[in-house]
Design an enzyme around this catalytic site. Structure first.
Site, PDB file in Angstrom:
ATOM      1  N   HIS A  18       0.477  -1.147  -0.515  1.00 17.17           N
ATOM      2  CA  HIS A  18      -0.053   0.133   0.048  1.00 17.17           C
ATOM      3  C   HIS A  18       0.581   1.156   0.371  1.00 17.17           C
ATOM      4  CE1 HIS A  18       0.710   0.672   4.009  1.00 17.17           C
ATOM      5  NE2 HIS A  18       0.614  -0.549   4.160  1.00 17.17           N
ATOM      6  N   ASP A  19      -0.151   1.809  -0.690  1.00 15.92           N
ATOM      7  CA  ASP A  19       0.882   3.549  -1.279  1.00 15.92           C
ATOM      8  C   ASP A  19       2.278   3.224  -1.892  1.00 15.92           C
ATOM      9  OD1 ASP A  19      -1.706   4.979   0.865  1.00 15.92           O
ATOM     10  OD2 ASP A  19      -0.439   3.858   2.276  1.00 15.92           O
ATOM     11  N   GLY A  52       4.971  -0.842   2.859  1.00 13.74           N
ATOM     12  CA  GLY A  52       4.291   0.048   2.686  1.00 13.74           C
ATOM     13  C   GLY A  52       4.792   1.371   2.540  1.00 13.74           C
TER      14      GLY A  52
END
Length: 266
Positions: free
Chosen positions: A123-124, A141
């Site tokens: 994520h991200d 992340g």
């Protein structure tokens, strides 16, 4: 204009947007918020879910899962996205997750990348163009991977780490701190071991700039003061755009420390 083809065993949910010439193979599943650009091909058994955009002419191989929710216990179902650029090759069993609200809400992948079998994009994460991630490597992340980076097989990158443009990470390496542009990192716990000279030459960087980068690396390795102090002095002295790139990377904002040259390097 090329015709879109969907195998009878595939499931494309209402609301999904398909560009011209999209090819969806057997047993694929495309969710209602997915957007596939012109010429995207899903080989077979591919899942594209969530608010995911895949750019034109990207090829996704079997058993990849693209756009699932983050592996983050803080995630509470907020609407976040995964945006993948054009002409990427995403090989078997690759996983790429959407972003989180706390991390900006978007996981982003650039153009012309190669993501080999079993690698993971969390994520991200923000990935540039022409990036190669080799088999079973993983990005935690919030990582930032700049253009032209190569990440070796079975490697891992700690959350929030930045890897500068043109750097190369050797196989079976754990990277816990930021890596300067054009750096060469290897060893199990990730040591900055020099410059990615092969990559620089392949990209046609001139001899004058390579000489300047070598001198800059020596100063970073052996100069007086802190790593950041040495980088600032480099910025005052250099005329090379490549060296200035390193200076700007080191003096920019980061949540991590830097991998620095070890004793005797330079």
């Amino acid at each position: 204009m090329a015709q879109t083809e969907i195998h009878p065993s595939a499931v494309v949910e209402p609301g999904a947007e398909l560009g011209a010439g999209v090819q969806i193979g057997p047993f694929c599943h495309v969710g209602p918020e997915a957007r596939l650009g012109d010429g995207v091909e899903l080989k077979s058994h591919v899942v594209v879910t969530g608010r995911t955009e895949i750019g034109a002419e990207t090829l996704v191989f079997p058993f990849s899962c693209i756009g699932e929710i983050p592996q983050d216990l803080k995630f509470r179902g907020e609407k976040t996205r995964l945006v993948i650029g054009a002409r990427n090759r995403i090989r078997e069993h690759v996983t790429m997750n959407t972003g989180t609200e706390g991390g900006g809400g978007v996981t982003r992948v650039g153009d012309d990348g190669l993501f080999m079998a079993g690698c993971h994009v969390a994520h991200d994460v923000q990935i540039g163009n022409r990036v190669i991630i080799v088999n079973n490597a993983a990005l935690a992340g919030h990582c930032v991977i700049e253009d032209d980076v190569i990440l070796g097989g079975l490697s891992g990158v700690h959350q929030f780490v930045r890897i500068g443009q043109g750097a190369i990470i050797g196989a079976v390496t754990m990277v816990t701190n930021d890596v300067i542009p054009h750096g060469l990192v290897q060893a199990p716990r990730g040591e900055l071991d020099g410059l990615n000279l092969v990559g620089l030459k392949r990209r046609g960087v001139g001899r004058e700039d390579i000489t300047a980068l070598r001198a800059a690396f020596q100063m970073l390795a052996q100069g007086d003061g802190t790593f950041q102090d040495r980088a600032r002095r480099l910025g005052e002295e250099t005329q090379s755009a490549y060296v200035r790139q390193i200076v700007e990377f080191v003096t920019g904002a980061s949540d991590r420390s830097f991998l620095t040259p070890g004793p005797g390097q330079g």
